[in-house]
Design an enzyme around this catalytic site. Structure first.
Site, PDB file in Angstrom:
ATOM      1  N   ASN A 147     -31.228  20.159 -28.117  1.00 11.41           N
ATOM      2  CA  ASN A 147     -30.717  19.340 -27.026  1.00 11.41           C
ATOM      3  C   ASN A 147     -29.834  20.163 -26.083  1.00 11.41           C
ATOM      4  O   ASN A 147     -29.471  21.292 -26.432  1.00 11.41           O
ATOM      5  CB  ASN A 147     -29.865  18.202 -27.610  1.00 11.41           C
ATOM      6  CG  ASN A 147     -30.667  16.922 -27.806  1.00 11.41           C
ATOM      7  OD1 ASN A 147     -31.558  16.616 -27.022  1.00 11.41           O
ATOM      8  ND2 ASN A 147     -30.365  16.203 -28.862  1.00 11.41           N
ATOM      9  N   CYS A 169     -38.173  14.334 -28.629  1.00 10.23           N
ATOM     10  CA  CYS A 169     -36.962  13.568 -28.953  1.00 10.23           C
ATOM     11  C   CYS A 169     -37.328  12.499 -29.973  1.00 10.23           C
ATOM     12  O   CYS A 169     -38.419  11.927 -29.907  1.00 10.23           O
ATOM     13  CB  CYS A 169     -36.439  12.905 -27.678  1.00 10.23           C
ATOM     14  SG  CYS A 169     -35.127  11.701 -27.961  1.00 10.23           S
ATOM     15  N   ASP A 170     -36.419  12.229 -30.907  1.00 12.78           N
ATOM     16  CA  ASP A 170     -36.743  11.228 -31.926  1.00 12.78           C
ATOM     17  C   ASP A 170     -36.016   9.911 -31.698  1.00 12.78           C
ATOM     18  O   ASP A 170     -36.095   9.005 -32.537  1.00 12.78           O
ATOM     19  CB  ASP A 170     -36.481  11.759 -33.335  1.00 12.78           C
ATOM     20  CG  ASP A 170     -35.032  12.142 -33.534  1.00 12.78           C
ATOM     21  OD1 ASP A 170     -34.739  12.784 -34.555  1.00 12.78           O
ATOM     22  OD2 ASP A 170     -34.216  11.808 -32.661  1.00 12.78           O
ATOM     23  N   HIS A 200     -33.929  10.417 -23.036  1.00 13.84           N
ATOM     24  CA  HIS A 200     -32.678   9.638 -23.204  1.00 13.84           C
ATOM     25  C   HIS A 200     -32.415   8.764 -21.984  1.00 13.84           C
ATOM     26  O   HIS A 200     -31.265   8.496 -21.635  1.00 13.84           O
ATOM     27  CB  HIS A 200     -31.479  10.570 -23.449  1.00 13.84           C
ATOM     28  CG  HIS A 200     -31.500  11.185 -24.807  1.00 13.84           C
ATOM     29  ND1 HIS A 200     -30.485  11.963 -25.300  1.00 13.84           N
ATOM     30  CD2 HIS A 200     -32.426  11.165 -25.778  1.00 13.84           C
ATOM     31  CE1 HIS A 200     -30.769  12.373 -26.521  1.00 13.84           C
ATOM     32  NE2 HIS A 200     -31.951  11.912 -26.841  1.00 13.84           N
ATOM     33  N   TYR A 264     -29.775   5.156 -24.899  1.00 15.83           N
ATOM     34  CA  TYR A 264     -28.885   6.055 -24.145  1.00 15.83           C
ATOM     35  C   TYR A 264     -28.535   5.542 -22.764  1.00 15.83           C
ATOM     36  O   TYR A 264     -27.600   5.987 -22.113  1.00 15.83           O
ATOM     37  CB  TYR A 264     -29.504   7.458 -24.047  1.00 15.83           C
ATOM     38  CG  TYR A 264     -29.238   8.299 -25.266  1.00 15.83           C
ATOM     39  CD1 TYR A 264     -30.143   8.345 -26.311  1.00 15.83           C
ATOM     40  CD2 TYR A 264     -28.046   9.001 -25.393  1.00 15.83           C
ATOM     41  CE1 TYR A 264     -29.880   9.090 -27.457  1.00 15.83           C
ATOM     42  CE2 TYR A 264     -27.773   9.746 -26.528  1.00 15.83           C
ATOM     43  CZ  TYR A 264     -28.691   9.792 -27.555  1.00 15.83           C
ATOM     44  OH  TYR A 264     -28.417  10.517 -28.684  1.00 15.83           O
TER      45      TYR A 264
HETATM   46  N1  NAD Z   1     -34.421  16.103 -29.723  1.00 11.82           N
HETATM   47  C1  NAD Z   1     -33.850  15.164 -30.495  1.00 11.82           C
HETATM   48  O1  NAD Z   1     -34.104  13.958 -30.386  1.00 11.82           O
HETATM   49  C2  NAD Z   1     -32.839  15.596 -31.522  1.00 11.82           C
HETATM   50  C3  NAD Z   1     -32.541  14.812 -32.651  1.00 11.82           C
HETATM   51  C4  NAD Z   1     -31.555  15.272 -33.529  1.00 11.82           C
HETATM   52  C5  NAD Z   1     -30.944  16.503 -33.317  1.00 11.82           C
HETATM   53  N2  NAD Z   1     -31.297  17.221 -32.204  1.00 11.82           N
HETATM   54  C6  NAD Z   1     -30.717  18.530 -31.916  1.00 11.82           C
HETATM   55  O2  NAD Z   1     -31.013  19.398 -32.998  1.00 11.82           O
HETATM   56  C7  NAD Z   1     -30.045  20.473 -32.972  1.00 11.82           C
HETATM   57  C8  NAD Z   1     -29.462  20.680 -34.346  1.00 11.82           C
HETATM   58  O3  NAD Z   1     -28.620  19.585 -34.622  1.00 11.82           O
HETATM   59  P1  NAD Z   1     -27.568  19.695 -35.840  1.00 11.82           P
HETATM   60  O4  NAD Z   1     -26.657  18.518 -35.693  1.00 11.82           O
HETATM   61  O5  NAD Z   1     -28.291  19.930 -37.103  1.00 11.82           O
HETATM   62  O6  NAD Z   1     -26.755  21.040 -35.445  1.00 11.82           O
HETATM   63  P2  NAD Z   1     -26.093  22.117 -36.437  1.00 11.82           P
HETATM   64  O7  NAD Z   1     -24.934  22.694 -35.682  1.00 11.82           O
HETATM   65  O8  NAD Z   1     -25.921  21.580 -37.782  1.00 11.82           O
HETATM   66  O9  NAD Z   1     -27.225  23.281 -36.533  1.00 11.82           O
HETATM   67  C9  NAD Z   1     -27.562  24.045 -35.436  1.00 11.82           C
HETATM   68  C10 NAD Z   1     -27.787  25.480 -35.903  1.00 11.82           C
HETATM   69  O10 NAD Z   1     -28.149  26.252 -34.758  1.00 11.82           O
HETATM   70  C11 NAD Z   1     -27.569  27.538 -34.915  1.00 11.82           C
HETATM   71  N3  NAD Z   1     -27.511  28.214 -33.611  1.00 11.82           N
HETATM   72  C12 NAD Z   1     -26.658  27.966 -32.604  1.00 11.82           C
HETATM   73  N4  NAD Z   1     -26.932  28.781 -31.558  1.00 11.82           N
HETATM   74  C13 NAD Z   1     -28.000  29.540 -31.931  1.00 11.82           C
HETATM   75  C14 NAD Z   1     -28.755  30.566 -31.285  1.00 11.82           C
HETATM   76  N5  NAD Z   1     -28.457  30.967 -30.035  1.00 11.82           N
HETATM   77  N6  NAD Z   1     -29.789  31.139 -31.964  1.00 11.82           N
HETATM   78  C15 NAD Z   1     -30.071  30.739 -33.221  1.00 11.82           C
HETATM   79  N7  NAD Z   1     -29.388  29.775 -33.895  1.00 11.82           N
HETATM   80  C16 NAD Z   1     -28.366  29.188 -33.244  1.00 11.82           C
HETATM   81  C17 NAD Z   1     -26.201  27.256 -35.500  1.00 11.82           C
HETATM   82  O11 NAD Z   1     -25.644  28.411 -36.091  1.00 11.82           O
HETATM   83  C18 NAD Z   1     -26.525  26.137 -36.502  1.00 11.82           C
HETATM   84  O12 NAD Z   1     -26.803  26.667 -37.771  1.00 11.82           O
HETATM   85  C19 NAD Z   1     -29.024  20.073 -31.886  1.00 11.82           C
HETATM   86  O13 NAD Z   1     -29.388  20.672 -30.647  1.00 11.82           O
HETATM   87  C20 NAD Z   1     -29.213  18.576 -31.796  1.00 11.82           C
HETATM   88  O14 NAD Z   1     -28.756  18.022 -30.580  1.00 11.82           O
HETATM   89  C21 NAD Z   1     -32.210  16.804 -31.319  1.00 11.82           C
HETATM   90  O1  LIG Z   2     -24.744  11.769 -33.142  1.00 10.05           O
HETATM   91  P1  LIG Z   2     -25.824  12.337 -34.022  1.00 10.05           P
HETATM   92  O2  LIG Z   2     -25.792  13.875 -34.084  1.00 10.05           O
HETATM   93  O3  LIG Z   2     -25.951  11.702 -35.368  1.00 10.05           O
HETATM   94  O4  LIG Z   2     -27.183  11.931 -33.334  1.00 10.05           O
HETATM   95  C1  LIG Z   2     -27.410  12.354 -32.029  1.00 10.05           C
HETATM   96  C2  LIG Z   2     -28.907  12.379 -31.901  1.00 10.05           C
HETATM   97  O5  LIG Z   2     -29.334  10.989 -31.871  1.00 10.05           O
HETATM   98  C3  LIG Z   2     -30.751  10.814 -31.688  1.00 10.05           C
HETATM   99  O6  LIG Z   2     -31.463  11.332 -32.844  1.00 10.05           O
HETATM  100  C4  LIG Z   2     -31.310  10.511 -34.029  1.00 10.05           C
HETATM  101  C5  LIG Z   2     -32.568   9.662 -34.186  1.00 10.05           C
HETATM  102  O7  LIG Z   2     -32.703   8.833 -33.067  1.00 10.05           O
HETATM  103  C6  LIG Z   2     -32.443   8.810 -35.451  1.00 10.05           C
HETATM  104  O8  LIG Z   2     -33.639   8.086 -35.631  1.00 10.05           O
HETATM  105  C7  LIG Z   2     -32.225   9.711 -36.650  1.00 10.05           C
HETATM  106  O9  LIG Z   2     -33.374  10.525 -36.896  1.00 10.05           O
HETATM  107  O10 LIG Z   2     -31.117  10.536 -36.453  1.00 10.05           O
HETATM  108  C8  LIG Z   2     -31.199  11.373 -35.290  1.00 10.05           C
HETATM  109  C9  LIG Z   2     -29.953  12.187 -35.286  1.00 10.05           C
HETATM  110  O11 LIG Z   2     -28.877  11.351 -35.602  1.00 10.05           O
HETATM  111  C10 LIG Z   2     -31.196  11.540 -30.412  1.00 10.05           C
HETATM  112  O12 LIG Z   2     -32.588  11.466 -30.260  1.00 10.05           O
HETATM  113  C11 LIG Z   2     -30.810  13.002 -30.459  1.00 10.05           C
HETATM  114  O13 LIG Z   2     -31.195  13.637 -29.250  1.00 10.05           O
HETATM  115  C12 LIG Z   2     -29.312  13.132 -30.640  1.00 10.05           C
HETATM  116  O14 LIG Z   2     -28.952  14.506 -30.787  1.00 10.05           O
HETATM  117 MN    MN Z   3     -33.122  12.894 -28.457  1.00  7.55          MN
END
Ligand code: NAD
Ligand SMILES: O=P(O)(O)OC[C@H]1O[C@H](O[C@H]2[C@H](O)[C@@H](O)[C@@H](O)O[C@@H]2CO)[C@H](O)[C@@H](O)[C@@H]1O
Ligand code: MN
Length: 441
Positions: A147, A169-170, A200, A264
């Site tokens: 993200n 995105c989930d 979002h 969102y």
């Molecule tokens: N697209 C979606 O709907 C969705 C859903 C859930 C989470 N996410 C995204 O997934 C990602 C991970 O979420 P999280 O809560 O597990 O985060 P987290 O901080 O637990 O894990 C992220 C990892 O990325 C690593 N990292 C950071 N910068 C880096 C780089 N330049 N190169 C390689 N590794 C790097 C960190 O060291 C860490 O281990 C976030 O971007 C979050 O927003 C997206």
């Molecule tokens: O505040 P967080 O880190 O818990 O969640 C932010 C993320 O929220 C969405 O992802 C959710 C998803 O919608 C839900 O079904 C489940 O899988 O948990 C995910 C992470 O909590 C959103 O789509 C992401 O972009 C956000 O990063």
């Molecule tokens: Mn998302």
């Protein structure tokens, strides 16, 4: 059957164990040879990797696991890159959320000024992964979750137009699972949806059961009364902040009773309510650090201490199921119908063709083929034009190292009341992001 090699970038992510568990559930239809964890924080990654190594030894000893911080080792000879990095980790997410709140503005991970700040950090991080993939495994596909997906998607469209990257995105998945429950259905896979928007920032415009009959009216009536809850009560097992988000969807839905909204949208349509109900000292980042991060890392440490994952509480979730469905669609040309973030190019006929929109696609080995949405109403079109302008200005600001354009992006956001507040927030964000953003001129 071919066995696949998977790179998981952001191996230290709290979502990595869930993806591993989901991959194990699909071994028959999506067999894996090697999984490679890649992270720029080897220590964080090691905790997750050591636990996953034990888990794999016990449940799928034929799968090899490598954990590395070396890009060449991590990206060579892979078929898929599943990317979920968080540049700046939760510490910077906390800043993204608390700095805007200090100025009376929405503080959120991917929306408003927080999302803009996060986007400025994520762009170089994700582009670097794309470049590694193209250098070491040029035929691989990147399934990107990192993200803020909207800004990352616009950056990869503009700056890596030929890359094999799918931005996903989930959130819709999570909401559709709730909708299924409210309709007495087993799962979201019991219906097909029409949906459009930005990431979002979208709306469901039809929901059809397996016989092709629309159930949208039932869903709009339910959501307009209860939001995304069963009967107005908290969803069991959901965290408080997620429950309040699912309830608030009711007020968001009232803006267009013919559709149901992505959760969102509340940050853009009710920013005053969100600021009034936020705890400026303890935001979602703090909840996640005290919740998911503590749980996942605690479970991983326990697996390593015990030497077994037999009784682990770790489980898969929507995040994991979606990314594996997508990998299967690419690998086996399944043409699965999935919401993807893709360049519009006429899918929404009366909207910017270069906008990255979230629409239903048929996904096969050549990637997503978007379905035509047609014309969208003035209300949504106008909201999306403003928001996509923000997202495009952020990418231009990054590319040109432009203070002016980043100030314009913040000022244009529906979450920010004035250019003065935008500039005050920008100056604070520049200070907080000195280690990550390019120096703006
Ligand atoms: N697209 C979606 O709907 C969705 C859903 C859930 C989470 N996410 C995204 O997934 C990602 C991970 O979420 P999280 O809560 O597990 O985060 P987290 O901080 O637990 O894990 C992220 C990892 O990325 C690593 N990292 C950071 N910068 C880096 C780089 N330049 N190169 C390689 N590794 C790097 C960190 O060291 C860490 O281990 C976030 O971007 C979050 O927003 C997206
Ligand atoms: O505040 P967080 O880190 O818990 O969640 C932010 C993320 O929220 C969405 O992802 C959710 C998803 O919608 C839900 O079904 C489940 O899988 O948990 C995910 C992470 O909590 C959103 O789509 C992401 O972009 C956000 O990063
Ligand atoms: Mn998302």
């Amino acid at each position: 059957m071919k066995k696949f090699n998977i790179n998981i970038s952001g191996g230290g992510s709290t979502f990595t164990p869930g993806i591993i568990l989901m991959l194990l559930d699909y071994q028959k239809e999506f067999p894996i040879d090697t999984i490679k964890f890649y992270d720029n924080d080897g220590e964080r990654q090691k905790t997750i990797a050591d636990a996953c190594e034990i888990l794999l030894k016990e449940r799928a000893p034929e799968i090899k696991l490598i954990a590395t911080t070396d890009p060449k080792e991590a990206f060579t000879d892979v078929d898929f890159v599943m990317a979920h990095i968080r540049v700046g980790k939760y510490a910077m997410r906390e800043q993204d959320e608390k700095i805007p709140l200090k100025h009376g503005v929405v503080g959120q991970e991917t929306c408003g000024p927080g999302g803009i700040a996060y986007g400025m950090r994520s762009i170089p991080g994700v582009l670097e992964l794309v470049d590694y993939m193209e250098k070491y495994s040029p035929d691989a596909w990147m399934l990107n979750y990192s993200n803020p997906a909207a800004i990352v998607a616009e950056a990869t469209r503009k700056l890596r137009p030929d890359a094999n990257i799918l931005n996903i995105c989930d959130m819709p998945i999570g909401i559709e699972e709730i909708i299924a429950k409210t309709q007495g259905l087993e799962s979201r896979k019991d219906f097909e949806v029409d949906y459009y928007g930005l990431n979002h920032f979208g709306w469901w415009t039809d929901i059809r059961d397996k016989n092709g009959n629309s159930i949208l009216d039932k869903v709009t009536q339910h959501v307009s009364r209860y939001g995304y809850t069963m009967g107005g009560d908290d969803l069991p097992g959901e965290e408080a902040s997620w429950n309040s988000t699912f309830k608030k969807a009711k007020d968001v839905q009232h803006l267009d009773p013919e559709t149901v909204p992505n959760t969102y949208l509340k940050y853009y349509l009710y920013p005053d309510y969100e600021v009034a109900h936020a705890n400026k000292e303890y935001t979602r980042a703090n909840e996640v650090m005290d919740g998911r991060e503590k749980f996942v890392f605690g479970e991983c440490q326990s697996i390593v201490e015990k030497g077994t994952a037999e009784d682990t509480k770790l489980e898969t979730d929507d995040h994991a199921s979606y990314i594996v469905d997508l990998a299967k669609a690419i690998a086996f040309n399944t043409k699965e119908r999935m919401l993807m973030i893709v360049e519009n190019n006429g899918a929404i006929v009366n909207f910017d063709p270069t906008a990255m929109v979230e629409v239903p696609c048929l996904v096969g080995s050549k990637g997503p083929e978007k379905l035509v949405v047609g014309e969208i109403p003035r209300f949504q079109k106008s909201l999306m034009e403003q928001q996509v302008g923000v997202e495009k200005l952020v990418v231009e600001a990054f590319e040109e190292k432009s203070y002016q354009k980043l100030w314009q992006a913040l000022t244009l956001s529906k979450t920010v009341p004035s250019a003065k507040v935008a500039k005050d927030i920008l100056d604070d964000l520049i200070e907080a992001n000195k280690a990550y953003w390019p120096v703006l001129k």
